[in-house]
Design an enzyme around this catalytic site. Structure first.
Site, mmCIF file in Angstrom:
data_model
loop_
_atom_site.group_PDB
_atom_site.id
_atom_site.type_symbol
_atom_site.label_atom_id
_atom_site.label_comp_id
_atom_site.label_asym_id
_atom_site.label_seq_id
_atom_site.Cartn_x
_atom_site.Cartn_y
_atom_site.Cartn_z
ATOM 1 N N CYS A 1 0.833 -1.208 0.000
ATOM 2 C CA CYS A 1 0.000 0.000 0.000
ATOM 3 C C CYS A 1 0.859 1.247 0.000
ATOM 4 O O CYS A 1 0.378 2.340 -0.252
ATOM 5 C CB CYS A 1 -0.921 0.008 1.205
ATOM 6 N N GLU B 1 -5.481 1.863 -8.630
ATOM 7 C CA GLU B 1 -4.365 1.244 -7.901
ATOM 8 C C GLU B 1 -4.055 -0.066 -8.629
ATOM 9 O O GLU B 1 -4.862 -1.002 -8.600
ATOM 10 C CB GLU B 1 -4.794 0.953 -6.460
HETATM 11 P P1 NAD Z 1 -9.556 -6.752 0.038
HETATM 12 O O1 NAD Z 1 -10.285 -5.500 0.299
HETATM 13 O O2 NAD Z 1 -9.947 -7.576 -1.131
HETATM 14 O O3 NAD Z 1 -9.646 -7.730 1.310
HETATM 15 C C1 NAD Z 1 -9.331 -7.275 2.610
HETATM 16 C C2 NAD Z 1 -10.143 -8.065 3.630
HETATM 17 O O4 NAD Z 1 -11.532 -7.796 3.430
HETATM 18 C C3 NAD Z 1 -9.981 -9.574 3.523
HETATM 19 O O5 NAD Z 1 -9.915 -10.105 4.830
HETATM 20 C C4 NAD Z 1 -11.234 -10.023 2.795
HETATM 21 O O6 NAD Z 1 -11.655 -11.320 3.165
HETATM 22 C C5 NAD Z 1 -12.265 -9.007 3.246
HETATM 23 N N1 NAD Z 1 -13.293 -8.757 2.211
HETATM 24 C C6 NAD Z 1 -13.152 -8.857 0.867
HETATM 25 N N2 NAD Z 1 -14.301 -8.504 0.248
HETATM 26 C C7 NAD Z 1 -15.182 -8.167 1.221
HETATM 27 C C8 NAD Z 1 -16.526 -7.699 1.211
HETATM 28 N N3 NAD Z 1 -17.195 -7.520 0.072
HETATM 29 N N4 NAD Z 1 -17.117 -7.433 2.388
HETATM 30 C C9 NAD Z 1 -16.446 -7.597 3.555
HETATM 31 N N5 NAD Z 1 -15.181 -8.041 3.620
HETATM 32 C C10 NAD Z 1 -14.533 -8.318 2.471
HETATM 33 O O7 NAD Z 1 -7.995 -6.359 -0.045
HETATM 34 P P2 NAD Z 1 -6.763 -7.271 -0.466
HETATM 35 O O8 NAD Z 1 -6.803 -7.490 -1.947
HETATM 36 O O9 NAD Z 1 -6.637 -8.445 0.428
HETATM 37 O O10 NAD Z 1 -5.548 -6.282 -0.114
HETATM 38 C C11 NAD Z 1 -5.011 -5.344 -0.999
HETATM 39 C C12 NAD Z 1 -5.536 -3.955 -0.720
HETATM 40 O O11 NAD Z 1 -5.231 -3.568 0.604
HETATM 41 C C13 NAD Z 1 -4.894 -2.877 -1.592
HETATM 42 O O12 NAD Z 1 -5.895 -1.995 -2.031
HETATM 43 C C14 NAD Z 1 -3.932 -2.169 -0.654
HETATM 44 O O13 NAD Z 1 -3.641 -0.832 -0.977
HETATM 45 C C15 NAD Z 1 -4.691 -2.247 0.614
HETATM 46 N N6 NAD Z 1 -3.803 -2.055 1.745
HETATM 47 C C16 NAD Z 1 -3.866 -0.863 2.401
HETATM 48 C C17 NAD Z 1 -3.013 -0.623 3.464
HETATM 49 C C18 NAD Z 1 -3.056 0.681 4.194
HETATM 50 O O14 NAD Z 1 -2.474 0.763 5.250
HETATM 51 N N7 NAD Z 1 -3.710 1.702 3.694
HETATM 52 C C19 NAD Z 1 -2.094 -1.605 3.856
HETATM 53 C C20 NAD Z 1 -2.065 -2.816 3.155
HETATM 54 C C21 NAD Z 1 -2.933 -3.035 2.107
#
Ligand code: NAD
Length: 497
Positions: free
Chosen positions: A281, A381
């Site tokens: 991120c 992104e």
């Molecule tokens: P994601 O949003 O797909 O998933 C994150 C979590 O949410 C997982 O545990 C997943 O099971 C859950 N989830 C997925 N869909 C959902 C829904 N519809 N309803 C409720 N929960 C749901 O993210 P990812 O692909 O695992 O991670 C990558 C993303 O995380 C990137 O956008 C990255 O920038 C972001 N990120 C941000 C930071 C920060 O500090 N800002 C840090 C690390 C990653």
């Protein structure tokens, strides 16, 4: 086939579900484990057990809670390489990068061991005659964490050690794409002496998250993940009157001034853009070249072309595969869109292969020049090893360009001028700023302070802000009567005298 257990009510148990999610090695796409979609009854058990355990855990003295963190820190260090190997296999990260993921989490555990000093309230003597006021910081109750795939050690460790050290109980719902690392973290937490039910781990996706978002017993939700899910979590959680901190996606710019050290710029740009396959991120995804600095783009291309992905234990690899075939498809589609929308594709990472690993989700280093803010590759992104170069004529223009971005996670300036650096850090509307440092992730005695569309909430992760997030302040005003001062008159005013 390994079934990932639930950590429920202090036991590692097999879920009774009939619905399972494959966990794959992204370098081969072999299924290495499967994670359960936790059943509604198991979710109920986790929440109720967390609420019950809170009654006793909050009474445990703060120094005893801190000592669990000291033992946990030692165990994590002792098992460092073993955990990093699990992490590397399920994420595809190189071994060094996997060790870094865990290490940044261990630093938060170290900080959580100092919790007593962060939970000190305030006191004022004689707020009125013989009346004193003091405040206490008390835990909230059942807190939860929903974490992304890209840091399966660091991000859970941003959350549960601080929440638990503050006296809360915690339910973690890690990413379904890499649940093996968080499970190992939980095993070691139990070994460190954490009582049953202080930490629990459930698995699944939206259905399980919705249960946590809607259950009245849950008091706080920490989320890290993508923008659409982050917004949904914040909106739903706050509508249900819960405390929510939601860290979302990003698009991080690095400004390159012509007076910067060229070699440092090239090293920083390559590492910060394609490291971890761009799945950070805080990755630098846009390089903003100011004035004559644009002449370095051909050398950047040369430097990036030397970098290659590979397996976690391939010491010559700079980074690993992206997490899934779907992620690879999305990154490659965005590369095609960038080209179609008129950006110059200087290095094309599509159709990348790695010897001996024909089925991995490989994307080679990709470099675009001439990228403008109208293009999809600028606005989306990408979350892949893709660096976009934009060009401007002045520092002021660079600052305006970045401030127009809806995201505000991290940014950086490379320059030899203190004046330029000072202006940049003052005027930039981004929460984490690096000066000659490409990925300025703060250590845990500060907080992780994303802004704008990269964060929804008020209190950030780890550091003092996390302690505020996981606690309530109680303010006590007290008077002890001395016998000679006792008055016989009733007081009908709200004023303290
Ligand atoms: P994601 O949003 O797909 O998933 C994150 C979590 O949410 C997982 O545990 C997943 O099971 C859950 N989830 C997925 N869909 C959902 C829904 N519809 N309803 C409720 N929960 C749901 O993210 P990812 O692909 O695992 O991670 C990558 C993303 O995380 C990137 O956008 C990255 O920038 C972001 N990120 C941000 C930071 C920060 O500090 N800002 C840090 C690390 C990653």
């Amino acid at each position: 086939m390994k079934n990932v257990p639930l950590y429920l009510a202090g036991e590692f148990v097999q879920s009774q579900t009939d619905s399972w999610i494959d966990v794959t090695n992204p370098a081969t796409n072999e299924v290495i484990a499967r994670a359960p979609n936790t059943t509604p009854a198991e979710m109920r058990k986790a929440i109720d057990f967390a609420a019950e355990t809170f009654k006793t855990w909050k009474e445990v003295p703060v120094s005893e809670r801190a000592r669990v963190m000291l033992r946990y820190q030692a165990l994590l260090k002792e098992h460092h390489d073993e955990i990093a190997e699990i992490l590397a296999q399920e994420t595809g990260k190189t071994f060094d990068d996997a060790k870094g993921d865990l290490w940044r989490g261990i630093e938060v555990v170290e900080h959580a061991a100092n919790v007593a000093s962060m939970m000190m309230g305030e006191t004022v003597e004689n707020v009125a005659r013989e009346v004193d006021t003091h405040s206490w910081i008390q835990p909230l109750g059942v807190c939860t964490g929903i974490t992304p795939f890209n840091f399966p050690a660091m991000i859970p460790l941003w959350m549960f050690p601080i929440a638990i050290a503050c006296g809360n109980t915690f339910i973690l719902k890690p990413s379904e794409q890499d649940p093996l690392t968080p499970t190992r973290l939980a095993e070691l937490f139990e070994q460190a002496g954490a009582p049953k039910g202080v930490l629990q781990v459930v698995h699944g996706g939206k259905e399980q998250v919705d249960t946590l978002l809607n259950d009245p017993v849950v008091k706080a939700i920490s989320f890290v993940g993508s923008v659409p899910v982050g917004r949904y979590i914040y909106e739903t959680g706050t509508r249900n009157m819960k405390r929510v901190q939601s860290f979302a996606g990003a698009k991080n710019h690095m400004v390159i001034m012509p007076d910067a050290d060229k070699q440092q710029v090239l090293n920083a740009l390559v590492g910060a853009s394609v490291g971890a396959a761009g799945q950070r991120c805080m990755a630098i995804s846009v390089a903003v070249f100011v004035g004559e600095a644009r002449q370095w783009i051909p050398q950047l291309k040369e430097a990036m072309a030397k970098v290659r992905p590979g397996a976690w234990n391939d010491s010559g690899a700079s980074y690993g595969p992206v997490i899934s075939p779907k992620a690879k498809e999305r990154v490659e589609a965005l590369i095609a869109t960038g080209e179609a929308q008129g950006a110059q594709l200087l290095l094309d990472g599509r159709n990348c292969t790695v010897d001996g690993l024909p089925n991995g989700n490989w994307v080679g280093p990709t470099l675009f020049a001439g990228v403008t803010s109208e293009m999809d590759i600028y606005n989306e992104e990408i979350f892949g090893p893709v660096l976009c170069c934009s060009e401007v004529d002045s520092l002021g223009e660079a600052i305006e360009f970045i401030n127009r971005s809806p995201y505000g996670n991290g940014t950086s300036i490379f320059t030899g001028s203190g004046g330029a650096a000072r202006r940049f850090q003052h005027e930039i509307e981004v929460g984490q700023v690096g000066v000659n440092i490409p990925i300025p992730v703060p250590l845990p005695f500060f907080s992780f302070t994303g802004w704008k569309g990269s964060f929804y909430g008020d209190q950030h992760a780890y550091g003092k802000q996390a302690v505020r997030f996981y606690t309530e302040t109680k303010t006590v005003t007290s008077r002890w009567f001395s016998s000679e001062a006792t008055s016989t008159e009733a007081n009908f005013s709200i004023q303290l005298r």
